[in-house]
Design a protein around this motif. Sequence first.
Motif: not given
Length: 469
Positions: A291-292, A298-299, A305-306, A314-316
Amino acid sequence: MGRASIEYTNKDYDSLRRELLARVPQLTDRWTDFNASDLGVVLLELFCGVGDMLAYYLDAQAAEAFLPTARQRQNVINLCKLISYRLDGPVAATTSLRFTLAASLDADLVIPEGTACRARLAEGDIVFETAEDTTIPRGQTSVDTGARQGERKTETFTATGEPNQSFLLAGTNVAHGTIRVEVQDQEWTEVLHFQESGGDSLHFQTDTDGLDHTRVFFGDGLRGGVPPGGAQIAVDYLETLGAGGNLGSGLVSELLNPIYKDGEQVALTVTNPVPATGGADRETLEHARKQAPAEVRSLWKAVTKEDYLALAEGFPGVAKAQVLDVNDCKNIRYYQVNMAVAPDGGGPPSSLLKQELSAFLESRKVITIEINLFDPVYRPVTVDAEVYAYAGEDLDLISSRVEQSLDEFFAFERMAFGAPVRFSDLVAMLDGVRGVSHVHMYAPQQDIDIGPGEIAALGQVNLDVRRAS
């Protein structure tokens, strides 16, 4: 005698032993006994063992310097900090709670934020608290509101007045994003860093180490404010069960905080009409390694889409997502992004999770884009098969093994959005169950295509377990 070349890639015991024994004749002609009982060979093998151990430590230390190979959690945390990525701690499950009056009132009834409710289960109680103030309007008898799983804890500290103060929290299961800090009854705001904080900014940071110990940090007076000496600091947070907080609908039944109106307690019942989902244990190292880099690419802006996929996953509380745009469906407008979201643990995402994810993406999208979040569709797959067991096998045990293998094959963690179910993979899995000779499939009999926004799930199972002739 010439000087022997050294092979520097020889790091294990056997390679070092061969290398050293090969060098002996080039260094002296007096050592001719290479039996295992020879004292020189014993010492040489001892040196090889030490060399093997030291080489392992050197390689392991080098591996800890790179994100793909680091294995110690603290080192992964430190490496991710270099790219502004923070590993999530435990994530509290979310649900909707429905508060119901026996009869309507002639005035609004406010149910405050933090109202605690409980589900009593055989394995232990699970507590939820409301995420915001909500109101049962006059003349109505019920209202639904979002809630998080966890028990509210409060700790107090005394400020020293020095720069860079930090305080260690006692809890080790602090729910992600639930820490609140008040200094002398004045609320401070959590930030990811102090780079944009002024000397008088009421900001604080939190950091969780590899042992799940969480600290609260304050600034140095230049970047971030400093609590004055003697000031009382109150830190409250939710202590959560993580994945253990996911539970079915209708299980929350007890109101822990009485609600009063005009000094009198109001009779209220509570339940959760939808399941509690999205609860997760602390982020795994494997997820962080994947994920990192995706979020860095994505900045932290949603354009492609990516980008949307990286930010959503990555959202909790979000386990997986699928992004659909005009290229996937002709009914989607060019300015729309439709996203299917599946929470941790499976099931439908709660309205609270979708609300928070929507706000997160809204702050990062292009201003002209319209984002629509929708629930995943779990597509049931019926399995109907004759299972033939080897002679001497217990048929009940074989049936249990096959059912367990099917559960694992269709596990939520394995299934991706839109991933087809391959008939050959299913048959190969069943044939590979211990004690199974072969299987004859009645359903499915071919690959099953899974559409956009759908996830394959195990449906009805009909097994006829027999002995192979």
